[in-house]
Each structure stands twice: as structure tokens, then as C-alpha cells.
Enzyme design. Structure first.
Site, short mmCIF file in Angstrom:
data_model
loop_
_atom_site.label_atom_id
_atom_site.label_comp_id
_atom_site.label_asym_id
_atom_site.label_seq_id
_atom_site.Cartn_x
_atom_site.Cartn_y
_atom_site.Cartn_z
CD GLU A 273 32.24 87.71 -56.78
OE1 GLU A 273 31.30 88.50 -56.71
OE2 GLU A 273 33.32 87.99 -57.37
CB CYS B 116 28.86 91.52 -61.35
SG CYS B 116 29.79 90.20 -62.15
CB ALA C 54 54.07 114.34 -41.27
CB SER D 128 59.98 119.62 -43.30
OG SER D 128 60.37 119.41 -44.64
CG ASP E 86 59.22 119.32 -49.21
OD1 ASP E 86 59.86 120.26 -48.69
OD2 ASP E 86 58.16 118.87 -48.74
NE ARG F 88 62.42 106.74 -52.13
CZ ARG F 88 61.57 107.75 -52.05
NH1 ARG F 88 60.73 107.99 -53.06
NH2 ARG F 88 61.55 108.53 -50.99
CD GLU G 109 52.89 111.42 -49.84
OE1 GLU G 109 53.90 111.93 -49.33
OE2 GLU G 109 52.85 110.29 -50.33
#
Length: 368
Positions: free
Chosen positions: A54, A77, A155, A169, A201, A208, A295
């Protein structure tokens, strides 16, 4: 007087401004000054300790703020913190009307901004604005529960597999989906995986593919098994890396990790012998982690879903089949007895990321 449609349109703009901020552990807030249905100025809260949205918008508006309408994604606020109250700046600028997208949920505030402005003769309006509520959601949970807002990323193949029968994977989803995941990382304070995912993994968990800052990287590792030659450990002095372990994890492993720049946070174990998830989340919140992205892996995701601690879901569905012997289950948990008892995305949003389908939204848990 602006119409409801006009109010919603300018609030959309305020929310979009708010999304630009990287001000954790403060809430992201955007503001817009409108005079005669024309935007005079905009502003957003960029970093903690700096001017609020604001104040920036009013400063940019200058004398054109007098008699104008101020749209704020969050209630202004009315208390002294690291900066003066925004209500004082609003009153000094001569704003005629203030429209707010969401009320301030902070239970520790001595006074509310809308009441102060109304008592001083400013017209006020409170919108039930979906975008403002979603923008505020991480901080709202953090300030009211003492826990971080948790997002879960999955995923999957069309048949619900996360890897082939050999364990391969990379990559189930395409490059566009992976870029979206990096956007999710850049928007959050921390990104986390379980120890099995970290070992299998060897991820970097950095940003990135898109512009943005790296989040804190967190590994849930009960017995401190994270390899010293992993990418997470070897880059710990470049990107903050934390490991959450059990109280009885080997002291020599902690010392070896600390010598390489890794922060070790110990919490009690659960009855199953794993890290107690609620205690772990509380520790992260104490370190001012407001938003957390999970993840992998399946046990970590399952533990958080069983605790009902996952706040929103981001699932990427790839148009391929990995077969009945492919690695099943992005989530390892008992699950619901019936579909009606399953956690479900509220108002799911679907889009395409390249060839992959992406669905996201807040999770709703049925009453027990």
C-alpha cells in the site's frame, strides 16, 4: 461507485502485483490505486522489512491518490512492526475508498485495519476474492497454526506409475512440465524429498529452468543416510541444505554433514519409527519456512497426506503407459475406504504443459 465487476478486475491486478513479491516470512501483498476507473499506480511488498504494498502504491501515486480508491489484496495493517502502520499512510494520502481482497488472519494483532479506516471516514469494502485468498493461503496457515503451507508435487504416467519396471524415471514428464516444477520451487521457501528419493535420484533441487532464487533444500532422513558425495551435500555451501533426522541418528554422521555445510535438525520419531512429521513441520516453521514443496518420495507424501498436512496438490500426468510392473504409487499410504472419503482438489485447474496434463488446487479432506 464502481461496479462489482470493476472491483473484481482491479483486485485481480492487485493480486498479480502481489505475486511478484519474495517477502517471506511476510505475506505477499499487492495494491492498486484507481482514480476515475484508471490505474494511477501499483505496488507490491518486495521483501520483509521493506515498505508494504500500500505504501509503495501510494508513494507512486503521489497527489493523484487523493480521493482515489485503493485496492489491497490483504487488509492494511494497523500496527507498528518493522514498518509503520499502512492505515496511517492511507489516511495521510486522502484515499476515499479502500477495497480489500482478504482480511488479515493474524490472531496476534492489536487492532484491525478496516475498522480503523472506517472509523476515520474512509469507505471500505471486503471482497470474497479467490485470488487474494490463494495468494494469502501460505501465510494464513503459518500465522494461525504455526505450521508451513505444504504443496505436494506428483509426476505420473497414465496408469499411475512413477518409473519403469527397472526403476528408470527420467523423464516421465516433458521439459515444459519440468519448467513448471522449477517455477513452483522458485515461489516457495523450501523444497523437500525423502531420503530414498535423495539416494536414488541424487537431485539438485535448485531453480534452473526459470528465473528465481533457490529454495532451502530439505531431506527427511531419519538415520542420516544422505551420502557425502551427493549433489545436495557437495553444494550445501552454495545452496542452504537441511536434513531432518531422528533424535537417535548417529552423531558422527551429523558432524560429517555439518562439516560440509549441511544443517541437521533433530526431531522425535513417530510410532512407525520415522521422523515425526508434525514435529518436523513445526521445526521448519520455527525456522521461518512459510511454504514447503514436497517433490518425493512416496512414504513422505503418504505420511503428510495421512496427517492431512498437504494443503494443495500439483499433479503432472504424462501421456504414456509404464505397465503393470512399473514402479507404482507416487504416494504410499493406506488411503480412503471409499472414493467419497478421498482428499479431493477443490475447483481443480487443468492446463497443458507441452504434452502433459497439469492439474492443481487446494486439497479438501472429508470430515472424519
Amino acid at each position: 461507485m464502481p461496479t462489482a465487476e470493476q472491483d473484481a478486475r482491479w483486485m485481480d491486478l492487485a493480486v498479480n502485483e502481489g505475486r511478484k513479491g519474495r517477502c517471506s516470512p511476510n505475506p505477499r501483498v499487492g495494491a492498486v490505486v484507481v482514480q476515475n476507473d484508471q490505474v494511477v499506480a501499483v505496488g507490491y511488498h518486495e521483501r520483509a522489512g521493506e515498505s508494504h504494498a500500500e505504501v509503495i502504491a501510494l508513494r507512486n501515486a503521489g497527489d493523484q491518490a487523493r480521493g482515489a480508491t485503493l485496492y489491497c489484496s490483504l487488509e492494511p495493517c494497523n500496527h507498528h512492526g518493522r514498518t509503520p502502520p499502512c492505515t496511517e499512510a492511507i489516511l495521510a494520502a486522502g484515499i476515499r475508498r479502500v477495497v480489500v481482497g482478504a482480511r488479515d488472519p493474524n490472531p496476534n494483532l492489536p487492532g484491525k485495519g478496516l475498522e480503523r479506516l472506517k472509523n476515520e471516514g474512509v469507505q471500505v469494502a471486503l471482497l470474497d476474492h479467490r485470488g487474494a485468498t490463494e495468494l494469502l493461503a501460505p501465510w494464513a496457515k503459518y500465522i494461525t497454526t504455526g505450521l508451513p503451507h505444504v504443496s505436494l508435487k506428483l509426476a505420473l504416467s497414465l496408469d499411475g506409475r512413477i518409473a519403469t519396471r527397472t526403476g528408470a524415471s527420467r523423464w516421465v514428464t516433458g521439459e515444459e512440465a519440468r519448467s513448471k516444477v522449477h517455477e513452483l520451487r522458485a515461489e516457495r521457501d523450501a523444497v523437500a524429498v525423502g531420503i530414498n528419493t535423495a539416494i536414488a535420484d541424487d537431485p539438485r533441487l535448485t531453480v534452473r529452468y526459470v528465473p528465481g532464487s533457490h529454495p532451502v533444500r530439505v531431506v527427511f532422513d531419519t538415520q542420516l543416510r544422505l551420502p557425502m558425495n551427493s549433489k545436495l551435500v557437495t553444494t550445501a555451501r552454495e545452496v542452504p541444505t537441511w536434513v531432518i533426522s531422528g533424535m537417535d541418528a548417529p552423531q558422527e554422521a551429523e558432524e560429517a554433514l555439518q562439516a560440509r555445510g549441511v544443517v541437521v535438525l533433530r526431531v522425535p520419531r513417530s510410532s512407525e519409527g520415522r521422523v515425526d512429521m508434525r514435529a518436523a513441520l513445526q521445526v521448519l516453521a520455527e525456522q521461518q519456512i512459510v511454504s514447503l514443496l514436497i517433490e518425493g518420495g512416496a512414504e513422505l507424501a503418504g505420511s503428510l497426506l495421512a496427517l492431512r498436512a498437504v494443503d494443495d496438490l500439483h499433479a503432472f500426468l504424462a501421456p504414456l503407459l509404464l505397465g503393470p510392473r512399473g514402479r507404482p504409487g507416487a504416494v504410499d499410504w493406506a488411503g480412503p475406504d471409499t472414493p467419497s472419503n478421498a482428499p479431493r482438489i477443490v475447483r481443480p485447474r487443468w492446463e497443458l504443459c507441452g504434452d502433459d496434463a497439469y492439474v492443481r488446487g487446494p486439497l479438501d479432506y472429508p470430515a472424519r
